[in-house]
Design a protein around this motif. Structure first.
Motif, short mmCIF file in Angstrom:
data_model
loop_
_atom_site.label_atom_id
_atom_site.label_comp_id
_atom_site.label_asym_id
_atom_site.label_seq_id
_atom_site.Cartn_x
_atom_site.Cartn_y
_atom_site.Cartn_z
N ALA A 173 53.54 56.76 56.38
CA ALA A 173 54.95 56.98 56.02
C ALA A 173 55.06 58.02 54.91
CB ALA A 173 55.58 55.65 55.58
N TYR A 174 54.14 57.97 53.95
CA TYR A 174 54.18 58.94 52.85
C TYR A 174 53.77 60.33 53.32
CZ TYR A 174 55.24 55.35 49.44
OH TYR A 174 55.88 54.37 48.73
N GLY A 175 52.88 60.41 54.29
CA GLY A 175 52.52 61.71 54.84
C GLY A 175 53.70 62.38 55.52
N ALA A 176 54.43 61.59 56.32
CA ALA A 176 55.61 62.14 57.01
C ALA A 176 56.68 62.55 56.01
CB ALA A 176 56.16 61.11 57.98
N LEU A 177 56.85 61.76 54.94
CA LEU A 177 57.86 62.06 53.93
C LEU A 177 57.51 63.36 53.19
CD1 LEU A 177 60.46 61.03 52.57
CD2 LEU A 177 59.02 59.77 50.96
N ALA A 178 56.24 63.57 52.90
CA ALA A 178 55.80 64.79 52.22
C ALA A 178 56.11 66.02 53.07
CB ALA A 178 54.31 64.71 51.90
N VAL A 179 55.88 65.93 54.38
CA VAL A 179 56.18 67.04 55.28
C VAL A 179 57.68 67.34 55.28
CG1 VAL A 179 56.20 67.78 57.69
CG2 VAL A 179 54.18 66.64 56.75
N ALA A 180 58.50 66.30 55.31
CA ALA A 180 59.95 66.49 55.33
C ALA A 180 60.43 67.16 54.04
CB ALA A 180 60.65 65.14 55.52
N PHE A 181 59.92 66.74 52.89
CA PHE A 181 60.30 67.38 51.64
C PHE A 181 59.84 68.84 51.62
CE2 PHE A 181 61.08 63.24 49.46
CZ PHE A 181 62.26 63.59 48.83
N GLY A 182 58.70 69.11 52.22
CA GLY A 182 58.22 70.49 52.28
C GLY A 182 59.17 71.38 53.07
N LEU A 183 59.76 70.85 54.14
CA LEU A 183 60.72 71.62 54.92
C LEU A 183 61.99 71.92 54.11
CD1 LEU A 183 60.39 69.80 58.37
CD2 LEU A 183 59.46 72.04 57.71
N VAL A 184 62.44 70.94 53.32
CA VAL A 184 63.62 71.17 52.47
C VAL A 184 63.30 72.24 51.42
CG1 VAL A 184 65.22 70.13 50.82
CG2 VAL A 184 64.49 68.85 52.83
N ALA A 185 62.10 72.18 50.87
CA ALA A 185 61.69 73.20 49.89
C ALA A 185 61.72 74.58 50.53
CB ALA A 185 60.30 72.88 49.36
N GLY A 186 61.30 74.67 51.80
CA GLY A 186 61.34 75.96 52.50
C GLY A 186 62.75 76.47 52.65
N LEU A 187 63.71 75.59 52.92
CA LEU A 187 65.11 76.00 53.02
C LEU A 187 65.63 76.52 51.69
CD1 LEU A 187 67.90 76.19 54.37
CD2 LEU A 187 68.20 73.74 53.93
N VAL A 188 65.36 75.80 50.61
CA VAL A 188 65.84 76.22 49.28
C VAL A 188 65.20 77.54 48.89
CG1 VAL A 188 65.96 75.59 46.83
CG2 VAL A 188 66.30 73.84 48.59
N TRP A 189 63.93 77.74 49.27
CA TRP A 189 63.23 78.98 48.96
C TRP A 189 63.98 80.19 49.52
CZ3 TRP A 189 59.03 80.43 46.13
CH2 TRP A 189 58.48 81.69 46.38
N ARG A 190 64.63 80.01 50.66
CA ARG A 190 65.31 81.11 51.33
C ARG A 190 66.74 81.33 50.82
NH1 ARG A 190 63.07 82.83 56.09
NH2 ARG A 190 65.13 83.42 56.88
#
Length: 395
Positions: A173-190
């Motif tokens: 569950a924590y692995g999946a959550l880390a991936v999801a937060f990484g995707l949000v970080a990618g959006l904010v980066w742009r």
């Protein structure tokens, strides 16, 4: 010139929408991760052999770093690059989540939970104020929408954990959550720094003035009382369901899901009425209804019928936090970030400490007896708001 002006307007609208998406996704994931902790406690207790008193330390570990960094972010919000710090908070949060998922023992889990709180506090210190500046004429509505997004994520938390356990390990569950937060970080980066970030710089004189404002002082105090109840539910509902209501461990975890899922229709309703009913009277009315529902649910009801009481309680409770925050913010909207920071950080202390006190009392009595603690706190919310309105009838 007119075409350029029209293009700028379209660009501003697009930017506002993308920032709204990023903020909503972030807070939904934050809620999801937070609400995995309650159902995880019995699993960690069995795996690492920790008592209820030790399990109660999960609350303070998740709150300590959060309370510190949200205060700092709120205090300096008028001086910093919102995008850069919001993104940095997400990245630190992601590292903490990865560590929690890999933790080999309980103390390590608590340490990474503390790190996660440090990152989350930075981002949470900036996201709601930014949303308020993006929609300055509908703060009550967007704050309830923001918290509805949190509720949607939070409602999914126990289910995500159950799926991970069913797949073989809670750590998935924590692995999946880390991936999801990484995707949000990618959006904010742009994204670019939002043009609607109208936060004023805070100095000592302004800070003192804020705390002396009746609506703001009442918001901070009332949130401390109210969030003690929310913290109690988030951490101890599964335990109550299993030990007192006589539910199986699986159904006891669903009790927390029922509570949080009921936030979604509740906050949808408050989103519709928040700008039609004054914030203060709405909070008082909800608190008057909460007390008898709480008493019936935890001291009268037994078995499956507890689900009904918990669901009704969730609908009522869901409107308090965002409406109280809108109640305080309307007094000084140019200082949204400090108001948000002071309110949320002090409230988070209550979220952390009330479950600890309940765990200590439950160890020597029962979790049902410990439920008197959040009830005693929540009855103080309405008088706090009424006193503020008596001092300043215009709020």
């Amino acid at each position: 010139m007119a075409q350029a002006s029209e293009a700028d307007a379209r660009s501003a609208i697009t930017s506002r929408r993308l920032w709204t998406v990023a903020i909503v996704l972030f807070v939904a994931l934050e809620g999801l991760g937070m609400q995995m902790r309650g159902p995880l406690l019995p699993i960690l207790g069995d795996q690492w052999g920790i008592s209820k008193g030790m399990q109660g330390l999960v609350g303070p570990a998740g709150t300590l770093g959060f309370a510190v960094t949200i205060l700092i972010a709120g205090a300096i919000a008028g001086r910093i690059n919102t995008r850069r710090y919001f993104l940095g908070g997400i990245l630190v949060t992601t590292v903490g989540i990865i560590g929690m998922g890999l933790a080999p023992f309980f103390v390590a889990y608590l340490g990474f939970l503390l790190l996660r709180g440090l990152g989350t506090g930075v981002s949470r210190g900036l996201d709601r104020p930014l949303l308020g500046h993006l929609y300055p004429n509908a703060r009550g509505r967007v704050f309830n929408l923001y918290d509805m997004a949190w509720a949607i994520g939070a409602a999914a938390g126990p289910a995500v954990l159950s799926l991970a356990v069913g797949a073989g390990d809670w750590r998935y569950a924590y692995g999946a959550l880390a991936v999801a937060f990484g995707l949000v970080a990618g959006l904010v980066w742009r994204l670019e720094t939002p043009v609607n970030d109208a936060e004023a710089e805070l100095d000592v004189g302004a800070a003192v003035g804020l705390l002396r404002t009746p609506a703001i002082a009442a918001t901070v105090i009332a949130l401390v009382f109210h969030t003690g109840l929310e913290g109690a539910m988030f951490l101890w509902l599964p335990t109550f369901g299993e030990e007192i209501a006589g539910l199986s461990s699986t159904r006891a975890s669903l009790l927390l899901s029922a509570f949080i899922v009921s936030y979604i229709p509740g906050r949808f309703v408050y989103t519709l009425i928040a700008e039609r009913v004054p914030y203060g009277p709405l909070v008082v009315a909800l608190e008057i209804l909460i007390v008898p529902v709480f008493l019936w649910t935890f001291f009268v009801a037994e078995g499956t019928i507890v689900f009904a009481g918990v669901a009704v309680l969730g609908v009522l409770v869901s409107g308090i936090f965002p409406t109280l925050l809108a109640f305080g913010t309307q007094a000084a909207p140019e200082y949204s970030a400090p108001i948000n920071a002071i309110s949320t950080s002090t409230a988070s202390i209550s979220i952390a400490l009330v479950p600890v006190a309940m765990g200590a009392l439950a160890d020597v009595t029962s979790i049902r007896t410990a439920m008197w603690i959040p009830l005693a706190l929540t009855v103080l919310v309405a008088p706090t708001v009424l006193v503020a309105r008596r001092i300043d009838p215009n709020i």
